[in-house]
Design a protein around this motif. Structure first.
Motif, PDB file in Angstrom:
ATOM      1  N   ILE A 278      -1.740 -32.539  57.336  1.00  0.00           N
ATOM      2  CA  ILE A 278      -3.406 -32.289  58.178  1.00  0.00           C
ATOM      3  C   ILE A 278      -3.231 -31.917  59.299  1.00  0.00           C
ATOM      4  O   ILE A 278      -2.739 -31.838  60.311  1.00  0.00           O
ATOM      5  CB  ILE A 278      -4.537 -32.665  57.434  1.00  0.00           C
ATOM      6  N   GLY A 279      -4.234 -30.579  59.751  1.00  0.00           N
ATOM      7  CA  GLY A 279      -3.948 -30.476  61.389  1.00  0.00           C
ATOM      8  C   GLY A 279      -5.177 -31.353  61.807  1.00  0.00           C
ATOM      9  O   GLY A 279      -5.424 -31.561  61.067  1.00  0.00           O
ATOM     10  N   GLN A 280      -5.136 -31.220  63.891  1.00  0.00           N
ATOM     11  CA  GLN A 280      -5.698 -32.318  63.870  1.00  0.00           C
ATOM     12  C   GLN A 280      -7.435 -31.926  63.638  1.00  0.00           C
ATOM     13  O   GLN A 280      -8.084 -32.752  63.701  1.00  0.00           O
ATOM     14  CB  GLN A 280      -5.676 -31.432  65.729  1.00  0.00           C
ATOM     15  N   ILE A 281      -8.467 -30.493  63.124  1.00  0.00           N
ATOM     16  CA  ILE A 281      -9.210 -30.101  63.399  1.00  0.00           C
ATOM     17  C   ILE A 281      -9.818 -31.043  62.061  1.00  0.00           C
ATOM     18  O   ILE A 281     -10.722 -31.197  61.931  1.00  0.00           O
ATOM     19  CB  ILE A 281      -9.388 -28.987  62.560  1.00  0.00           C
ATOM     20  N   ALA A 282      -9.234 -31.730  61.594  1.00  0.00           N
ATOM     21  CA  ALA A 282      -9.227 -33.069  59.898  1.00  0.00           C
ATOM     22  C   ALA A 282     -10.916 -34.020  60.645  1.00  0.00           C
ATOM     23  O   ALA A 282     -12.277 -34.334  60.027  1.00  0.00           O
ATOM     24  CB  ALA A 282      -8.146 -33.887  59.570  1.00  0.00           C
ATOM     25  N   GLY A 283     -10.662 -34.289  61.935  1.00  0.00           N
ATOM     26  CA  GLY A 283     -11.578 -34.875  62.733  1.00  0.00           C
ATOM     27  C   GLY A 283     -13.363 -34.563  63.093  1.00  0.00           C
ATOM     28  O   GLY A 283     -14.538 -35.410  62.958  1.00  0.00           O
ATOM     29  N   LEU A 284     -12.753 -33.371  62.633  1.00  0.00           N
ATOM     30  CA  LEU A 284     -14.019 -32.296  62.516  1.00  0.00           C
ATOM     31  C   LEU A 284     -15.077 -32.487  60.898  1.00  0.00           C
ATOM     32  O   LEU A 284     -15.737 -31.477  60.847  1.00  0.00           O
ATOM     33  CB  LEU A 284     -14.588 -31.568  63.457  1.00  0.00           C
ATOM     34  N   ILE A 285     -14.214 -33.072  59.867  1.00  0.00           N
ATOM     35  CA  ILE A 285     -14.342 -32.542  58.565  1.00  0.00           C
ATOM     36  C   ILE A 285     -14.500 -33.684  58.011  1.00  0.00           C
ATOM     37  O   ILE A 285     -13.794 -34.220  58.246  1.00  0.00           O
ATOM     38  CB  ILE A 285     -12.772 -31.849  57.641  1.00  0.00           C
ATOM     39  N   HIS A 286     -16.000 -33.558  57.289  1.00  0.00           N
ATOM     40  CA  HIS A 286     -16.924 -34.079  57.127  1.00  0.00           C
ATOM     41  C   HIS A 286     -16.683 -34.230  55.562  1.00  0.00           C
ATOM     42  O   HIS A 286     -17.934 -35.941  55.318  1.00  0.00           O
ATOM     43  CB  HIS A 286     -18.303 -34.941  57.795  1.00  0.00           C
ATOM     44  N   ASP A 287     -16.938 -33.357  54.985  1.00  0.00           N
ATOM     45  CA  ASP A 287     -17.298 -33.048  54.101  1.00  0.00           C
ATOM     46  C   ASP A 287     -16.334 -32.143  52.903  1.00  0.00           C
ATOM     47  O   ASP A 287     -15.840 -31.865  53.351  1.00  0.00           O
ATOM     48  CB  ASP A 287     -18.306 -33.125  53.486  1.00  0.00           C
ATOM     49  N   ILE A 288     -16.105 -32.710  51.607  1.00  0.00           N
ATOM     50  CA  ILE A 288     -15.579 -31.815  50.458  1.00  0.00           C
ATOM     51  C   ILE A 288     -16.862 -30.893  50.565  1.00  0.00           C
ATOM     52  O   ILE A 288     -17.820 -31.045  49.223  1.00  0.00           O
ATOM     53  CB  ILE A 288     -15.177 -32.634  49.454  1.00  0.00           C
ATOM     54  N   LEU A 289     -16.767 -29.470  50.267  1.00  0.00           N
ATOM     55  CA  LEU A 289     -17.838 -28.719  49.590  1.00  0.00           C
ATOM     56  C   LEU A 289     -16.926 -27.817  49.493  1.00  0.00           C
ATOM     57  O   LEU A 289     -15.767 -27.194  48.599  1.00  0.00           O
ATOM     58  CB  LEU A 289     -18.165 -28.129  51.427  1.00  0.00           C
ATOM     59  N   PRO A 290     -18.231 -26.561  47.984  1.00  0.00           N
ATOM     60  CA  PRO A 290     -17.960 -25.814  47.705  1.00  0.00           C
ATOM     61  C   PRO A 290     -17.193 -24.367  48.376  1.00  0.00           C
ATOM     62  O   PRO A 290     -18.209 -24.599  49.822  1.00  0.00           O
ATOM     63  CB  PRO A 290     -18.298 -25.170  46.850  1.00  0.00           C
ATOM     64  N   VAL A 291     -16.414 -23.536  48.154  1.00  0.00           N
ATOM     65  CA  VAL A 291     -15.799 -22.539  49.239  1.00  0.00           C
ATOM     66  C   VAL A 291     -16.971 -21.546  49.835  1.00  0.00           C
ATOM     67  O   VAL A 291     -16.989 -21.690  50.417  1.00  0.00           O
ATOM     68  CB  VAL A 291     -14.829 -21.863  48.327  1.00  0.00           C
ATOM     69  N   GLU A 292     -18.099 -21.386  48.392  1.00  0.00           N
ATOM     70  CA  GLU A 292     -18.320 -20.386  48.726  1.00  0.00           C
ATOM     71  C   GLU A 292     -19.628 -21.022  49.780  1.00  0.00           C
ATOM     72  O   GLU A 292     -20.004 -20.493  51.507  1.00  0.00           O
ATOM     73  CB  GLU A 292     -19.931 -20.448  47.845  1.00  0.00           C
ATOM     74  N   THR A 293     -19.721 -22.466  50.292  1.00  0.00           N
ATOM     75  CA  THR A 293     -20.902 -23.140  50.617  1.00  0.00           C
ATOM     76  C   THR A 293     -19.604 -23.019  51.983  1.00  0.00           C
ATOM     77  O   THR A 293     -20.594 -23.040  53.371  1.00  0.00           O
ATOM     78  CB  THR A 293     -20.934 -24.825  50.559  1.00  0.00           C
ATOM     79  N   ILE A 294     -19.380 -23.459  52.464  1.00  0.00           N
ATOM     80  CA  ILE A 294     -17.811 -23.156  53.314  1.00  0.00           C
ATOM     81  C   ILE A 294     -17.806 -21.943  54.275  1.00  0.00           C
ATOM     82  O   ILE A 294     -18.424 -21.916  55.244  1.00  0.00           O
ATOM     83  CB  ILE A 294     -16.254 -24.395  53.496  1.00  0.00           C
ATOM     84  N   ILE A 295     -17.662 -21.278  53.503  1.00  0.00           N
ATOM     85  CA  ILE A 295     -18.023 -19.472  54.067  1.00  0.00           C
ATOM     86  C   ILE A 295     -19.255 -19.113  54.637  1.00  0.00           C
ATOM     87  O   ILE A 295     -19.292 -18.584  55.591  1.00  0.00           O
ATOM     88  CB  ILE A 295     -17.282 -18.994  53.305  1.00  0.00           C
ATOM     89  N   GLY A 296     -20.198 -19.973  53.842  1.00  0.00           N
ATOM     90  CA  GLY A 296     -21.599 -19.602  54.535  1.00  0.00           C
ATOM     91  C   GLY A 296     -22.507 -20.116  55.343  1.00  0.00           C
ATOM     92  O   GLY A 296     -22.352 -19.748  56.356  1.00  0.00           O
ATOM     93  N   ASN A 297     -21.529 -21.235  55.531  1.00  0.00           N
ATOM     94  CA  ASN A 297     -21.927 -22.444  56.766  1.00  0.00           C
ATOM     95  C   ASN A 297     -20.911 -22.024  58.208  1.00  0.00           C
ATOM     96  O   ASN A 297     -21.312 -21.986  59.176  1.00  0.00           O
ATOM     97  CB  ASN A 297     -21.580 -23.505  56.775  1.00  0.00           C
ATOM     98  N   VAL A 298     -20.125 -21.621  57.822  1.00  0.00           N
ATOM     99  CA  VAL A 298     -18.854 -20.931  59.283  1.00  0.00           C
ATOM    100  C   VAL A 298     -19.605 -19.481  59.470  1.00  0.00           C
ATOM    101  O   VAL A 298     -19.463 -19.213  60.479  1.00  0.00           O
ATOM    102  CB  VAL A 298     -17.116 -20.453  58.569  1.00  0.00           C
ATOM    103  N   ILE A 299     -20.281 -18.805  58.136  1.00  0.00           N
ATOM    104  CA  ILE A 299     -20.747 -17.650  59.098  1.00  0.00           C
ATOM    105  C   ILE A 299     -22.079 -17.443  59.794  1.00  0.00           C
ATOM    106  O   ILE A 299     -21.937 -17.193  61.144  1.00  0.00           O
ATOM    107  CB  ILE A 299     -20.470 -16.183  57.793  1.00  0.00           C
ATOM    108  N   ALA A 300     -22.940 -18.424  59.407  1.00  0.00           N
ATOM    109  CA  ALA A 300     -23.790 -18.559  60.099  1.00  0.00           C
ATOM    110  C   ALA A 300     -23.568 -19.091  61.299  1.00  0.00           C
ATOM    111  O   ALA A 300     -24.174 -18.759  62.060  1.00  0.00           O
ATOM    112  CB  ALA A 300     -24.614 -19.643  58.299  1.00  0.00           C
ATOM    113  N   GLU A 301     -23.145 -20.001  61.301  1.00  0.00           N
ATOM    114  CA  GLU A 301     -22.968 -20.943  63.183  1.00  0.00           C
ATOM    115  C   GLU A 301     -22.177 -19.656  63.540  1.00  0.00           C
ATOM    116  O   GLU A 301     -22.391 -19.881  64.654  1.00  0.00           O
ATOM    117  CB  GLU A 301     -21.904 -22.339  62.522  1.00  0.00           C
TER     118      GLU A 301
END
Length: 314
Positions: A278-301
């Motif tokens: 896993i990458g170092q960025i794992a320290g910022l991953i706090h939840d297991i989410l559906p892909v659609e939600t992940i991409i929606g969150n990334v684009i919104a942010e």
């Protein structure tokens, strides 16, 4: 539309990393359906298993998807022929010389992208005729470059040297990270770790939960004599460090690694003796989410951060 969305015919310039034991057809099709580019990770599949995943992916999405092929794996000729036979339109190659397969694939109408860890290899990939490169920084999970160049410095250096589209990878799991990479010169981003911790990832649930528990400093690149790989620090990791302390030879390390260690860790959920990439960025991953939600969150942010940046003046 930018150069990456145009090249692949997708909505967002987000590519899902073709991670072994994480990237089956369910993950790839979900990413493609959500507007990104999903990749089937061929590195953990026998040829006929890959064929099955490609066929299932074609049924699960009408959107573009691709296959990631690490060229150091056996059965490479058979894998490439299956990709051609099944009508796959996009191939990401890694861990090898891009000259070996680029012309074969491009002659058959396939878009080719090569994963690199330095400007030198990015230039070689461009000279080999690839359509784009993924420049992956040292923060990335899984098999890594030997140069230890971080994404923050790698992206502008590669951008300075090539003219083809550039995809940034390594340490990107958020909209802010995506914006930062694109400000530095990337045309799009590839995310691995964030999608490993998705509902649709084929990884074992215990590995997904371990990703959420992984904190800053709890991954490290090791086994550089074989193929550098970033791992979560578990018993197997510490066994490797002990072997180094005892002046283990390359052959000793190969014996310790054995076979199917990554499958054991990520796919079967052996958190003690398995290889947990896993990458170092794992320290910022706090939840297991559906892909659609992940991409929606990334684009919104991404969009929110872009507005904030525009408001800053000096």
């Amino acid at each position: 539309m930018n150069r990456i969305t145009q090249l692949f015919g997708i909505k967002y310039p987000i590519v899902q990393g073709g991670m072994i034991w994480n990237s089956g057809y369910k993950l790839a099709s979900a990413v493609s359906n959500a507007g990104g580019l999903g990749l089937i990770g061929a590195g953990s599949m026998y040829p006929e298993v890959l064929r099955e995943h490609i066929q299932k992916c074609k049924k699960a999405t009408t959107k573009p998807f691709g296959v990631n092929v690490p060229m150091l794996y056996p059965n490479i000729e058979e894998i490439m022929q299956i990709i051609v036979d099944e009508g796959v339109k996009i191939v990401f190659t890694s861990a090898g010389n891009p000259k070996t397969w680029t012309s074969f694939l491009k002659e058959r109408g396939i878009t080719v992208v090569h994963v690199v860890s330095s400007s030198k290899f990015a230039l070689k990939a461009q000279e080999a005729g690839v359509d784009a490169v993924v420049a992956e920084g040292f923060e990335a999970g899984g098999h890594n470059g030997r140069e230890e160049t971080t994404t923050l410095t790698l992206i502008p250096m590669v951008k300075e040297n090539i003219s083809i589209p550039l995809i940034a990878a390594g340490g990107i799991a958020t909209g802010k990270g995506m914006l930062a990479a694109m400000v530095l010169g990337a045309d799009g981003v590839q995310m691995g770790s964030r999608f490993a911790a998705s509902t649709e990832s084929s990884a074992h649930i215990d590995f997904k939960k371990t990703i959420l528990e992984t904190q800053e400093g709890e991954t490290l690149v090791t086994l550089k004599e074989l193929a550098p790989v970033r791992l979560i620090k578990n018993k197997f990791f510490y066994d490797v460090q002990e072997a180094y302390a005892n002046c283990a030879s390359t052959e000793d390390l190969k014996t310790l690694l054995g076979r199917a260690r990554a499958k054991r860790g990520m796919f079967e959920g052996d958190l003690v003796e398995g290889e947990l990439e896993i990458g170092q960025i794992a320290g910022l991953i706090h939840d297991i989410l559906p892909v659609e939600t992940i991409i929606g969150n990334v684009i919104a942010e991404f969009n929110s951060a872009k507005v904030t940046i525009n408001e800053i003046q000096f």
